[in-house]
Design a protein around this motif. Structure first.
Motif, PDB file in Angstrom:
ATOM      1  N   LYS A   5       0.846  -1.179  -0.001  1.00 32.42           N
ATOM      2  CA  LYS A   5      -0.038   0.019  -0.129  1.00 32.42           C
ATOM      3  C   LYS A   5       0.972   1.311  -0.027  1.00 32.42           C
ATOM      4  CE  LYS A   5      -3.886   1.938   2.119  1.00 32.42           C
ATOM      5  NZ  LYS A   5      -4.842   2.130   3.156  1.00 32.42           N
ATOM      6  N   LYS A   6       0.496   2.193  -0.733  1.00 34.34           N
ATOM      7  CA  LYS A   6       1.310   3.259  -1.037  1.00 34.34           C
ATOM      8  C   LYS A   6       0.537   4.401   0.074  1.00 34.34           C
ATOM      9  CE  LYS A   6       2.722   2.551  -5.610  1.00 34.34           C
ATOM     10  NZ  LYS A   6       2.651   2.983  -7.062  1.00 34.34           N
ATOM     11  N   PRO A   7       1.530   5.090   0.502  1.00 34.24           N
ATOM     12  CA  PRO A   7       1.047   6.334   1.256  1.00 34.24           C
ATOM     13  C   PRO A   7       0.230   7.412   0.637  1.00 34.24           C
ATOM     14  CG  PRO A   7       3.487   6.713   1.012  1.00 34.24           C
ATOM     15  CD  PRO A   7       2.985   5.289   0.394  1.00 34.24           C
ATOM     16  N   PRO A   8      -0.673   7.944   1.239  1.00 32.60           N
ATOM     17  CA  PRO A   8      -1.623   9.083   0.576  1.00 32.60           C
ATOM     18  C   PRO A   8      -0.635  10.129  -0.142  1.00 32.60           C
ATOM     19  CG  PRO A   8      -2.403   8.900   2.702  1.00 32.60           C
ATOM     20  CD  PRO A   8      -0.979   8.039   2.652  1.00 32.60           C
ATOM     21  N   ILE A   9      -1.177  10.593  -1.334  1.00 35.08           N
ATOM     22  CA  ILE A   9      -0.592  11.694  -2.109  1.00 35.08           C
ATOM     23  C   ILE A   9       0.028  12.795  -1.044  1.00 35.08           C
ATOM     24  CG2 ILE A   9      -2.304  12.900  -2.718  1.00 35.08           C
ATOM     25  CD1 ILE A   9       0.640  12.154  -5.085  1.00 35.08           C
ATOM     26  N   THR A  10      -0.608  13.414  -0.208  1.00 38.25           N
ATOM     27  CA  THR A  10      -0.389  14.253   0.957  1.00 38.25           C
ATOM     28  C   THR A  10       0.727  13.751   1.689  1.00 38.25           C
ATOM     29  OG1 THR A  10      -2.039  13.511   2.368  1.00 38.25           O
ATOM     30  CG2 THR A  10      -2.561  15.401   0.991  1.00 38.25           C
ATOM     31  N   LYS A  11       1.036  12.888   1.933  1.00 38.40           N
ATOM     32  CA  LYS A  11       2.084  12.247   2.690  1.00 38.40           C
ATOM     33  C   LYS A  11       3.516  12.122   2.091  1.00 38.40           C
ATOM     34  CE  LYS A  11       1.021   9.921   6.907  1.00 38.40           C
ATOM     35  NZ  LYS A  11       1.414  10.409   8.078  1.00 38.40           N
TER      36      LYS A  11
END
Length: 126
Positions: A5-11
């Motif tokens: 799972k990739k972190p949210p774009i904001t992270k």
């Protein structure tokens, strides 16, 4: 097999900005690049750069600063891997620093080509 799972774009943006600000705080040369960028912006506002000249300056700021970030990353990884002198570590560090130097020299030359005639005209010499 599932993809991690990739972190949210904001992270992801947060991590990138953290890297930029860390480099500005820790690296003397990045501080110099930032000061020079501010001075160029001030001079550009005073001398009235054209949109194309602004684009050239912004592209060169981005190139030099991005290479400084990569140089810092290379140096940090090399330091993480070894604390003893190794010829390949020296090559990695020196060539990364050389990339920044070449970009900075070319940016300075382009800056002179843009700013010297405008400065001379501003002073009434040209």
């Amino acid at each position: 097999m599932t993809e991690p799972k990739k972190p949210p774009i904001t992270k992801s943006f947060g991590y990138a900005f953290e890297g930029i600000f860390t480099c500005i705080r820790r690296e003397r040369n990045m501080k110099i690049h930032c000061v020079m960028a501010v001075l160029v912006v001030i001079a550009g506002l005073i001398l009235g750069l054209s949109p194309i000249e602004w684009c050239i300056c912004l592209a060169l700021f981005g190139l030099v600063m991005a290479l400084e970030l990569v140089n810092t990353a290379v140096e940090s990884v090399v330091d993480l891997v070894t604390s003893e002198y190794r010829p390949l570590a020296k090559i990695a560090k020196d060539t990364a620093a050389g990339a920044v130097l070449i970009a900075a020299i070319m940016a300075a030359i382009a800056g002179l080509i843009i700013f010297v005639p405008k400065g001379l005209a501003f002073l009434g010499i040209l």
